[in-house]
Each structure stands twice: as structure tokens, then as C-alpha cells.
Design a protein around this motif. Sequence first.
Motif, PDB file in Angstrom:
ATOM      1  N   ALA A 215      52.692  14.431 -17.514  1.00  0.00           N
ATOM      2  CA  ALA A 215      52.291  14.165 -18.902  1.00  0.00           C
ATOM      3  C   ALA A 215      53.028  15.054 -19.879  1.00  0.00           C
ATOM      4  O   ALA A 215      53.438  14.619 -20.962  1.00  0.00           O
ATOM      5  CB  ALA A 215      50.777  14.357 -19.050  1.00  0.00           C
ATOM      6  N   LEU A 216      53.245  16.323 -19.487  1.00  0.00           N
ATOM      7  CA  LEU A 216      53.907  17.273 -20.382  1.00  0.00           C
ATOM      8  C   LEU A 216      55.423  17.245 -20.255  1.00  0.00           C
ATOM      9  O   LEU A 216      56.131  17.849 -21.076  1.00  0.00           O
ATOM     10  CB  LEU A 216      53.401  18.692 -20.106  1.00  0.00           C
ATOM     11  CG  LEU A 216      52.156  19.155 -20.885  1.00  0.00           C
ATOM     12  CD1 LEU A 216      50.987  18.195 -20.737  1.00  0.00           C
ATOM     13  CD2 LEU A 216      51.744  20.564 -20.473  1.00  0.00           C
ATOM     14  N   GLY A 217      55.942  16.553 -19.234  1.00  0.00           N
ATOM     15  CA  GLY A 217      57.379  16.475 -19.045  1.00  0.00           C
ATOM     16  C   GLY A 217      57.987  17.788 -18.610  1.00  0.00           C
ATOM     17  O   GLY A 217      59.091  18.153 -19.035  1.00  0.00           O
ATOM     18  N   ILE A 218      57.269  18.527 -17.745  1.00  0.00           N
ATOM     19  CA  ILE A 218      57.783  19.802 -17.255  1.00  0.00           C
ATOM     20  C   ILE A 218      57.777  19.779 -15.726  1.00  0.00           C
ATOM     21  O   ILE A 218      57.154  18.917 -15.106  1.00  0.00           O
ATOM     22  CB  ILE A 218      56.948  21.002 -17.762  1.00  0.00           C
ATOM     23  CG1 ILE A 218      55.490  20.868 -17.308  1.00  0.00           C
ATOM     24  CG2 ILE A 218      57.025  21.091 -19.276  1.00  0.00           C
ATOM     25  CD1 ILE A 218      54.606  22.037 -17.717  1.00  0.00           C
ATOM     26  N   GLU A 219      58.477  20.737 -15.118  1.00  0.00           N
ATOM     27  CA  GLU A 219      58.520  20.817 -13.671  1.00  0.00           C
ATOM     28  C   GLU A 219      57.143  21.176 -13.120  1.00  0.00           C
ATOM     29  O   GLU A 219      56.403  21.967 -13.725  1.00  0.00           O
ATOM     30  CB  GLU A 219      59.544  21.868 -13.228  1.00  0.00           C
ATOM     31  CG  GLU A 219      60.977  21.530 -13.591  1.00  0.00           C
ATOM     32  CD  GLU A 219      61.462  20.281 -12.870  1.00  0.00           C
ATOM     33  OE1 GLU A 219      61.102  20.111 -11.671  1.00  0.00           O
ATOM     34  OE2 GLU A 219      62.191  19.488 -13.483  1.00  0.00           O
ATOM     35  N   SER A 220      56.817  20.632 -11.964  1.00  0.00           N
ATOM     36  CA  SER A 220      55.494  20.884 -11.388  1.00  0.00           C
ATOM     37  C   SER A 220      55.289  22.349 -11.031  1.00  0.00           C
ATOM     38  O   SER A 220      54.148  22.834 -11.018  1.00  0.00           O
ATOM     39  CB  SER A 220      55.282  20.004 -10.154  1.00  0.00           C
ATOM     40  OG  SER A 220      56.260  20.276  -9.168  1.00  0.00           O
ATOM     41  N   ASN A 221      56.393  23.072 -10.758  1.00  0.00           N
ATOM     42  CA  ASN A 221      56.239  24.491 -10.425  1.00  0.00           C
ATOM     43  C   ASN A 221      55.913  25.345 -11.647  1.00  0.00           C
ATOM     44  O   ASN A 221      55.705  26.551 -11.528  1.00  0.00           O
ATOM     45  CB  ASN A 221      57.478  25.026  -9.708  1.00  0.00           C
ATOM     46  CG  ASN A 221      58.737  24.943 -10.555  1.00  0.00           C
ATOM     47  OD1 ASN A 221      58.696  24.621 -11.742  1.00  0.00           O
ATOM     48  ND2 ASN A 221      59.877  25.228  -9.932  1.00  0.00           N
ATOM     49  N   LYS A 222      55.865  24.714 -12.814  1.00  0.00           N
ATOM     50  CA  LYS A 222      55.462  25.419 -14.042  1.00  0.00           C
ATOM     51  C   LYS A 222      53.956  25.269 -14.302  1.00  0.00           C
ATOM     52  O   LYS A 222      53.444  25.772 -15.307  1.00  0.00           O
ATOM     53  CB  LYS A 222      56.231  24.877 -15.254  1.00  0.00           C
ATOM     54  CG  LYS A 222      57.744  24.924 -15.125  1.00  0.00           C
ATOM     55  CD  LYS A 222      58.271  26.346 -15.180  1.00  0.00           C
ATOM     56  CE  LYS A 222      58.267  26.915 -16.568  1.00  0.00           C
ATOM     57  NZ  LYS A 222      58.902  28.265 -16.631  1.00  0.00           N
ATOM     58  N   VAL A 223      53.262  24.552 -13.407  1.00  0.00           N
ATOM     59  CA  VAL A 223      51.820  24.325 -13.571  1.00  0.00           C
ATOM     60  C   VAL A 223      51.094  24.850 -12.345  1.00  0.00           C
ATOM     61  O   VAL A 223      51.473  24.567 -11.208  1.00  0.00           O
ATOM     62  CB  VAL A 223      51.513  22.825 -13.754  1.00  0.00           C
ATOM     63  CG1 VAL A 223      50.003  22.604 -13.899  1.00  0.00           C
ATOM     64  CG2 VAL A 223      52.255  22.260 -14.955  1.00  0.00           C
ATOM     65  N   LYS A 224      50.039  25.602 -12.586  1.00  0.00           N
ATOM     66  CA  LYS A 224      49.212  26.123 -11.502  1.00  0.00           C
ATOM     67  C   LYS A 224      47.755  25.804 -11.791  1.00  0.00           C
ATOM     68  O   LYS A 224      47.284  25.964 -12.916  1.00  0.00           O
ATOM     69  CB  LYS A 224      49.409  27.634 -11.358  1.00  0.00           C
ATOM     70  CG  LYS A 224      48.542  28.281 -10.285  1.00  0.00           C
ATOM     71  CD  LYS A 224      48.968  29.704  -9.974  1.00  0.00           C
ATOM     72  CE  LYS A 224      48.701  30.668 -11.104  1.00  0.00           C
ATOM     73  NZ  LYS A 224      48.994  32.062 -10.720  1.00  0.00           N
ATOM     74  N   ILE A 225      47.058  25.347 -10.754  1.00  0.00           N
ATOM     75  CA  ILE A 225      45.621  25.117 -10.868  1.00  0.00           C
ATOM     76  C   ILE A 225      44.900  26.209 -10.102  1.00  0.00           C
ATOM     77  O   ILE A 225      45.183  26.454  -8.921  1.00  0.00           O
ATOM     78  CB  ILE A 225      45.212  23.744 -10.287  1.00  0.00           C
ATOM     79  CG1 ILE A 225      45.923  22.594 -11.016  1.00  0.00           C
ATOM     80  CG2 ILE A 225      43.691  23.573 -10.343  1.00  0.00           C
ATOM     81  CD1 ILE A 225      45.434  22.323 -12.413  1.00  0.00           C
ATOM     82  N   ILE A 226      43.977  26.877 -10.764  1.00  0.00           N
ATOM     83  CA  ILE A 226      43.036  27.764 -10.087  1.00  0.00           C
ATOM     84  C   ILE A 226      41.716  27.005 -10.034  1.00  0.00           C
ATOM     85  O   ILE A 226      41.066  26.791 -11.063  1.00  0.00           O
ATOM     86  CB  ILE A 226      42.849  29.103 -10.821  1.00  0.00           C
ATOM     87  CG1 ILE A 226      44.188  29.833 -10.958  1.00  0.00           C
ATOM     88  CG2 ILE A 226      41.811  29.953 -10.091  1.00  0.00           C
ATOM     89  CD1 ILE A 226      44.795  30.282  -9.656  1.00  0.00           C
ATOM     90  N   ASN A 227      41.351  26.575  -8.847  1.00  0.00           N
ATOM     91  CA  ASN A 227      40.140  25.772  -8.689  1.00  0.00           C
ATOM     92  C   ASN A 227      38.934  26.696  -8.608  1.00  0.00           C
ATOM     93  O   ASN A 227      38.696  27.339  -7.580  1.00  0.00           O
ATOM     94  CB  ASN A 227      40.250  24.905  -7.427  1.00  0.00           C
ATOM     95  CG  ASN A 227      39.429  23.639  -7.531  1.00  0.00           C
ATOM     96  OD1 ASN A 227      38.849  23.352  -8.564  1.00  0.00           O
ATOM     97  ND2 ASN A 227      39.398  22.876  -6.457  1.00  0.00           N
TER      98      ASN A 227
END
Length: 712
Positions: A215-227
Motif C-alpha cells: 500500500a505504501l509502495g516501500i520494500e517489505s524489509n522497511k516494515v516490522k510488525i510487533i504482535n
Amino acid sequence: MDVVGKSVKRVDAYDKVSGKAIYPQDIYIDNMLYGATLRSTKPHAYIKVDISKALELEGVIKIFTAKDIKNNYHGVVLKDHQVFCENKVRRVGDPIAFVVAISKEVANMALEYIRIDYEEIECVFDPEIAMKNDSVKVHDNESNIVHHFKIRNGDIDKGFEECDIIVENEYKVPQVDHVFLQPESGVSTIDEDGNITLYISTQYPHYDVIEVSEALGIESNKVKIINCTVGGAFGGREDIMMQIHLALAAKELKRPIKTVYTREESFLAHSKRHSMIMKYKTGVTKDGKLKAIKVTIIGDTGAYASWAINVLRKAGVHATGPYEIENVWVDSYAVYTNNPFSGAMRGFGATQVPIAYEQQMDILAQKLNMDPIEFRLNNIFRKGSKTATNQMLKESVPLERCIKEVKKHIDINKKGCGIGIMFYGTGYGNGFPDISNATVKINKYGKLEIYVGATEVGQGAKTIMSQIGAEVLKINIEDVIFINEDTSITPDSGTAAASRQTYNTGNAIKIACEKLRDEIAKEYDIKKYDLKEVYKNMDDDKLVKHASFTAYTTTMDEETGIGDPYWPYTFGACGIEVDINEKTGEVELLKAVVAQDVGKAINPQLIEGQIDGGFAMGVGYTLFEDLNVINGYIKNNKLSKYLIPTSLDTIDFKKIIVEDEESSAPFGAKGIGEPVIVYVAPAILNAVASKLDKRAYEIPLTPNKIINLINS
């Protein structure tokens, strides 16, 4: 075994009962801003959005709309949801804008200043009407039919010709809510390198990473989920809710953002259980042998598909129940309407259909003047049986044992008593890659660290999987550290859904730990080793092992439905006795017994807890829960109106764990989180029919419906 089979304490119990467990609501960060979502108040309309007045409000930092998002579409199967509706809304509650302000009070106030001009469009709320060619279209498609699943097995016309008794009925079940205790909440942050972290409660953190990055058009390694700790889910946290909104705001504003939904907004935001119209025609010979069944299921998926394709496929596969029937014809449809959108919920399509097929069984048994237990035993799956899709059941099919256990404790022929039985296929199904990954290692303190992206949603995943690891390495469960919260350090283990985590991820952990055990065994006596010593004396690369497990499933033929869609299957039976106050219409549960196939009980106490929860949820589904959706609007959108069972509405009941180990499972264990709800509603409905000598074909059986049934 030392650990498996024992009712060890939950590894997360202390934090939860002491209040130390961290939910997203608990997180506060310096310089934090607050977000609030503006949602549609119309079920179907073209829109024009004016945010200018709201932007003038003191304390408003930014208002995000469709023009601010790079890729405005998302969805778990079909990308038909919009992050922010751009030109048209399709349901009440659709997100239109996201306000970020210095406080939650200012953010909520700003929502009132945003002007939405609605040009209302004709709506469709009835899925049968929506299926017609001339019906208004919810999306820009030729048809509102999202998916049509078929089973064609045997000769249906010849089958009915050979029947001595044929029963036809139509059954209806409503949309219901998951009503998890913790409404949606989340916090987003961004660091100086542009890395976004989301603190959220979700069922599939690794897929959230994908949806946010796309959605943001960025690499997935730039997003982290802390569940964070998850306060219940039941399928309602599988779709993206606020994740993209929060990530977008953090990316653009370079500050932490927090959002917490109210209960009313939670009702609007997440999916519902599919309402279904189920048309059944079932035929039997005079000696009590099922011969033919024809089923049409129409599932209302509301404004968006979510998991509709999978849910209606699962409903179709399970539509015949756990019975051998040689002539089968099933049509299962998922249909768009302008109602609230439907998606995953505990049982996933297999919960609705027993309300039909199990009542059909009682009706047929009565017409044959047969004992309902004996009639079922005459037709049920056993080892070597074939399902409606021609799948051979080769092992672990203890349904007969489950039924006989129920029979020991409750007289189904007594007035006011009823039975429900079920089978449930584990996993994603239909050939979809159902993969779990795990990493295990020994740390310098002599502890086993297990890394998996498997969400603990309250089902006990952390405990069960720690027990599996401890058993393989012959260590105490206290020496296991289970890490599953951080997507940047855990491998993808799939969603916490479809009762797949014990089976799938448990298998991956077992395989990884066996690799580690075998490595240690090269240098130590596996019965007499100390992990601290192992860490000191073995190379680091030998102390880390990875494993992957893929569940067995095949793609079904599109025209016939023939194939092996799920494995393994879980079986169970439930008997219930009720009393009915014929003046007030209240249904009172007097007695109940559940016999649940588990394969192997890794933790009996946790299994009993799952049965308790599934039973209570089934009682709510059958007797209480009513969203009261009228023309797309949820009228019962708070807990004072949407009634769920309290401790006074459920009873202490007999729970019987039936073990019949599945060879492909970790220590023989099957997942049972979802199956434990499936048989409850049909058992209650059959008990009510026995008590009143009148049958209900629609739930919930609220007191006014009981009174109407009595007076009919």
C-alpha cells in the motif's frame, strides 16, 4: 513422554492474570499523535470529500484520504477493499479519511468537521436478489457472484429415485460478530532510516507486512510488525483494519501515531460470520441408508470478498456432514451485497452447515422411526470411508467413539435432548501452499529458543509449541523461550487460523528440534546432556536449525469438486438437554456432554479450555447473538444490545477427550480450536425440536422466536 500429554501451566498465564501483558492500548510514546477514522454513514453512494474545515481546527496535524496512498487496494484474497474510499462507498463503515491530531479528543472532533457529500445509489441487501443479472452491482463486475463452488459426485437423479423418503428444507443463519474482548488498537513508529514499526494485535503479522508495504509502495524489509498480546480474535483480526492508516501516518509525519477503536467502531470495522441460506434435499432408503443429497448454499459476503471464496468452499466441502453418501450435488455461492462485509470466523463455513445437515438427520430418523444415534452410526465416516469429494479417510477417524461416548452420558431419545456431530478439515485447503517455518537454537544460558511467526490468540499456541520443543530435546518447559512477536526475527508460520498452528507449525518445530537433537547426539549421550555445556563446546552454526512443514492438500476439480482439499480431519459429537419456559420463550440448558477427537492431547487442560470457549460461543450463536442488520445498518452495535452468553447462561458440562493419533501430526496431535464450536448449534436445535415437537429453521432462537414457534 515427559512434557507432551501433561497439563502444564500456560507459559503466558502469569503475565495475563497479573496485568503485565502488553496490549497496543497500553503503549505510550513521547511526542505521540492520535488518529481517528472517518467512516461512511451510507451503504452505497458516490462521495465527494471536503476536509478544509477540519484542517482549520486547532490541533489537527494532517488528514489522509485516497489521494495520499500509493496503492489504494488491499485484501486477503481479492484486492477489492480500498484503504480510503475514493469515489464510492459500498457499506456503512467504509473508511474515507484518517485524521491525525495532538489528542484523541481533537481527532474525534475533527471528524465532525469533514464534509461528505453523498449521492446515494440503489442498494442490494438480499443475496438471492444480488445474484440476479439485473441486480445493482456492488463492484464494477458483471455479476455479484464472487465465487461458485461445485461438487458433482455420483448420479443425483438416480440416487433420489432409489430413495424411499426425501426431506427438503431451507435453513437460515445470520451474520454474527466475533466480539473479542479487546477492540482494535495500534501504534506506529518510524526511525531515522525510514523503517516503520507497527505495534498491533493481529492473526497474521507476516501478511500484514506485505499488505502495508504494498500500500505504501516501500520494500517489505522497511516494515516490522510487533504482535502485541491479542485479546481474542476468532478470525476477526485476519483482515487489515488500521494497519495501513497508522503506517501511512508515521511515514509521512515522522512521529508515533496511536489509534484505539471504540466498541461501536469495532463492530463497523471488522468482518462478520457469513450469513447463509442453505437449501437441503436429503434422501434415504427405508433401511436407513443415506442415498442422495442436493445442497444449495448462498453466502452473503457483504461489500467485500475477504475470505469468501475459501469460506464458501469449506461450507460446500462440509455440506454433507460426516456421512457416506454416494450421490452428491452441491452448489455453494459467495455473493456481494451492501451489507457489512463477512470473512473468517471460528469454524469458517463449517459452522453454518451442520445447522442444516444435522437437523435433516433427525428429521429423517424420525420419519424412519429410527433411533437418531443408530441412524447416524449407520451412515457415518469410518476409516476407509470416502468424503463427498472422493477423499479416502485413511486413519484417525474416531467419530463412532465420539458418538458412543456422548450416548453413555445423555439419553438422546429423552424429550428435550438432541445431538450434533461434525467433521472439520484442517488448514487452508484446495491445494493452497500451507507452509509453516520454524527456527530453533540453543543460547548461552542453556535455553532452547524457538522462533516462529505463529500468533498466540489465546488458544495456547505458545504453551503447546513449547511443549513440543521440550519433549523432543527432553528438557523442562521452563528451559524453552518462545519468540513469535517480531516479524523481523521470526520466519513466516502462516495465519493463526483454520486450526492449523498445532499441526503445521508444531510439525515445523518438531522437525527443527529433531535436527538439533541429532546434532547434539553426535557428541553427547542424548539422555545425559546439559545445554549450557552443549553451547560452550559446539560451534554456533550447529546450534541453530531451521525447518519447514507443508500440509497435505490437493486442488479440487473445478467442475466436480473431486480432490483432497484438507488434511487431517477432526471429528466430534455433542449431546444437549434443554428445558423451555413456554411463557417467556427462554431456553435453559440442563445438561451437556462433548466428545472431541484431538488426535493426541498435548495439553489436556488447554483442550478443555478450548471446548469450554467453543461451547459458550456456540450457545451464543444459537440463542442470543443478533446484529439486527437492517438495510446495511448494524442496529445492535454495543454489548448492551448485542447479547452474548454470560456465566449464568452456560453450564458446567462433561468434556471427553478422544485420542486417536494422526501419524502426520506432531506427536499425533490435531488442531481443535475451531471444531469445538461446530456441533453446539445443531445439538441445541435438535434438543429444542425434541422438546417442542416443532422445529426451528433459523437462528438465533431468541425468546420471541420460541414463542412464535410455540404458537405456530
